[in-house]
Design a protein around this motif. Structure first.
Motif, PDB file in Angstrom:
ATOM      1  N   GLY A  99       7.858   8.628   5.774  1.00  0.00           N
ATOM      2  CA  GLY A  99       8.967   7.828   6.404  1.00  0.00           C
ATOM      3  C   GLY A  99       8.563   6.274   5.946  1.00  0.00           C
ATOM      4  N   ARG A 100       9.729   5.544   6.248  1.00  0.00           N
ATOM      5  CA  ARG A 100       9.666   4.034   6.115  1.00  0.00           C
ATOM      6  C   ARG A 100       8.792   3.520   7.120  1.00  0.00           C
ATOM      7  NH1 ARG A 100      12.364   0.161   3.300  1.00  0.00           N
ATOM      8  NH2 ARG A 100      11.042  -1.983   3.678  1.00  0.00           N
ATOM      9  N   VAL A 101       9.072   4.075   8.241  1.00  0.00           N
ATOM     10  CA  VAL A 101       8.120   3.582   9.518  1.00  0.00           C
ATOM     11  C   VAL A 101       6.674   3.526   9.335  1.00  0.00           C
ATOM     12  CG1 VAL A 101       7.600   3.619  11.912  1.00  0.00           C
ATOM     13  CG2 VAL A 101       9.926   3.835  11.008  1.00  0.00           C
ATOM     14  N   SER A 102       5.840   4.628   8.809  1.00  0.00           N
ATOM     15  CA  SER A 102       4.550   4.831   8.223  1.00  0.00           C
ATOM     16  C   SER A 102       4.316   3.997   7.458  1.00  0.00           C
ATOM     17  CB  SER A 102       4.392   6.246   8.117  1.00  0.00           C
ATOM     18  OG  SER A 102       4.649   7.286   8.999  1.00  0.00           O
ATOM     19  N   PHE A 103       5.145   3.750   6.442  1.00  0.00           N
ATOM     20  CA  PHE A 103       5.011   2.889   5.371  1.00  0.00           C
ATOM     21  C   PHE A 103       4.588   1.513   5.652  1.00  0.00           C
ATOM     22  CE2 PHE A 103       6.459  -0.211   2.451  1.00  0.00           C
ATOM     23  CZ  PHE A 103       5.595  -0.106   1.217  1.00  0.00           C
ATOM     24  N   ASP A 104       5.694   0.846   6.649  1.00  0.00           N
ATOM     25  CA  ASP A 104       5.440  -0.325   6.809  1.00  0.00           C
ATOM     26  C   ASP A 104       4.486  -0.563   7.702  1.00  0.00           C
ATOM     27  OD1 ASP A 104       7.957  -1.261   5.530  1.00  0.00           O
ATOM     28  OD2 ASP A 104       9.036  -0.882   7.458  1.00  0.00           O
ATOM     29  N   LYS A 105       4.136   0.243   8.634  1.00  0.00           N
ATOM     30  CA  LYS A 105       2.887   0.128   9.644  1.00  0.00           C
ATOM     31  C   LYS A 105       1.675   0.356   8.906  1.00  0.00           C
ATOM     32  CE  LYS A 105       1.947   3.322  12.612  1.00  0.00           C
ATOM     33  NZ  LYS A 105       2.135   4.441  13.690  1.00  0.00           N
ATOM     34  N   CYS A 106       1.510   0.722   8.182  1.00  0.00           N
ATOM     35  CA  CYS A 106       0.094   1.203   7.538  1.00  0.00           C
ATOM     36  C   CYS A 106      -0.062   0.757   6.003  1.00  0.00           C
ATOM     37  CB  CYS A 106      -0.059   2.699   7.568  1.00  0.00           C
ATOM     38  SG  CYS A 106       0.133   3.429   9.138  1.00  0.00           S
ATOM     39  N   VAL A 107       0.705   0.277   5.262  1.00  0.00           N
ATOM     40  CA  VAL A 107       0.731  -0.119   3.748  1.00  0.00           C
ATOM     41  C   VAL A 107      -0.495  -1.181   3.698  1.00  0.00           C
ATOM     42  CG1 VAL A 107       2.390  -1.711   4.043  1.00  0.00           C
ATOM     43  CG2 VAL A 107       1.743  -1.040   1.816  1.00  0.00           C
ATOM     44  N   GLU A 108      -0.808  -2.031   4.609  1.00  0.00           N
ATOM     45  CA  GLU A 108      -1.720  -2.903   4.428  1.00  0.00           C
ATOM     46  C   GLU A 108      -2.838  -2.372   4.801  1.00  0.00           C
ATOM     47  OE1 GLU A 108      -1.072  -6.603   6.762  1.00  0.00           O
ATOM     48  OE2 GLU A 108       0.881  -7.096   6.075  1.00  0.00           O
ATOM     49  N   MET A 109      -3.150  -1.455   5.684  1.00  0.00           N
ATOM     50  CA  MET A 109      -4.388  -0.941   6.046  1.00  0.00           C
ATOM     51  C   MET A 109      -4.846   0.110   5.073  1.00  0.00           C
ATOM     52  SD  MET A 109      -4.859   1.453   9.500  1.00  0.00           S
ATOM     53  CE  MET A 109      -3.915   2.916   8.986  1.00  0.00           C
ATOM     54  N   TRP A 110      -3.849   0.738   4.185  1.00  0.00           N
ATOM     55  CA  TRP A 110      -4.116   1.628   3.403  1.00  0.00           C
ATOM     56  C   TRP A 110      -4.706   0.943   1.834  1.00  0.00           C
ATOM     57  CZ3 TRP A 110       0.626   4.934   4.886  1.00  0.00           C
ATOM     58  CH2 TRP A 110       0.358   5.715   5.713  1.00  0.00           C
ATOM     59  N   GLY A 111      -4.128  -0.068   1.747  1.00  0.00           N
ATOM     60  CA  GLY A 111      -4.479  -0.907   0.394  1.00  0.00           C
ATOM     61  C   GLY A 111      -3.618  -0.479  -1.042  1.00  0.00           C
TER      62      GLY A 111
END
Lengths: 189, 189
Positions: free
Chosen positions: B63-75
């Protein structure tokens, strides 16, 4: 030390009854298999866990909702083979009831204290989500014994409630049987 | 057949994050140990489960919430070693993002279909509670792989949502490690 244990069957999504539970429908909608490990699907391991729980329980604490819903189903001996049951309620019922029940009108902590005094070296069993949810933040619950059943109920009575802060558990036993995953936890803090 | 699997760590009370999760606090309050089986407390068995999941996943839907929250952490490589990720969203972001992500604006069924086409003989991994909760009633989720962690969070993001009717599961695997109880279920109906 008298352990206070909450021993409940729970769907994977966290419910101890399905939606619309009542005196006529005590397990709630869709929850027919929630207690299969106790009945039709019981293996020797399931039966040993049940028997150990029954033999180790010296008193039970439950909420008024559980009492009202299940008193007829349980009959004269209550849920646990005649073991004394303390029912937390605002007001004791006026109609007659099996003598196994004592009504406690000054709160869950008092009921647990009375149950511990009665249980002696055996455990106190907390029956129902409500008394566990009340007792846990007060530091009055020592163990959670959760039988995780392969089922999503999608509604009903949740075993756990909201908490002001996280509670760390230690898993002290895990038994896998076909109908349930039996997980025993010690409440750490 | 391409299996669609939701593979998530969950507290015993059903949460996949603690309260107040955000980009700065991606696991939420009190949830520091929720992923210990992946990190500090990992045993060889835990690592084998993780590795199996990573190697078996051919595409991810989130979902978009997971993306927004974690995109930086995941790289750059996203959550799963460069595997293509389909992000269900109302509107694709205008800022640049790692090329591993594709934004899908016509719903979770479309995202899962695109992910299955990409995954081929591997599985599609559903990342996050939201896409699983949307996909399950549509009959689009084949497996739940839940890592039950000895912790009560008391709030946060619940893995499961409400359902119109109960869903029967079949437990197809159970692995006990010190930091988690790994339970794999097939969705029956």
């Amino acid at each position: 030390m008298t352990l206070v244990t909450c021993d409940m069957s729970m769907s994977l999504d966290g419910y101890v009854t399905g939606p619309n539970d009542s005196r006529e429908n005590p397990f709630g909608d869709g929850a027919d298999t929630l207690h299969d490990w106790l009945f039709d699907a019981a293996t020797d391991e399931d039966r040993a866990l049940l028997q150990g729980g029954l033999e180790g329980t010296g008193a039970v604490v439950m909420g008024r909702v559980s009492f009202d819903k299940c008193v007829e189903m349980w009959g004269e001996n209550g849920p646990t083979n005649g073991v004394p049951c303390y029912v937390v309620t605002h007001e004791a019922p006026t109609e007659s009831h099996p003598s196994v029940y004592t009504f406690v009108t000054d709160g869950v902590a008092s009921a647990i204290k009375q149950a511990k005094d009665t249980a002696g070296t055996k455990s106190v069993g907390l029956h129902g989500a409500s008394v566990m949810q009340q007792g846990l933040p007060l530091g009055l619950v020592d163990e959670l014994f959760v039988h995780v059943v392969p089922l999503l109920l999608g509604g009903g009575t949740p075993l756990f409630g909201s908490l002001d802060s996280a509670v760390t558990l230690e898993r002290v036993d895990a038994v896998i049987t076909p109908a349930a995953t039996h997980l025993r936890f010690r409440v750490v803090k």
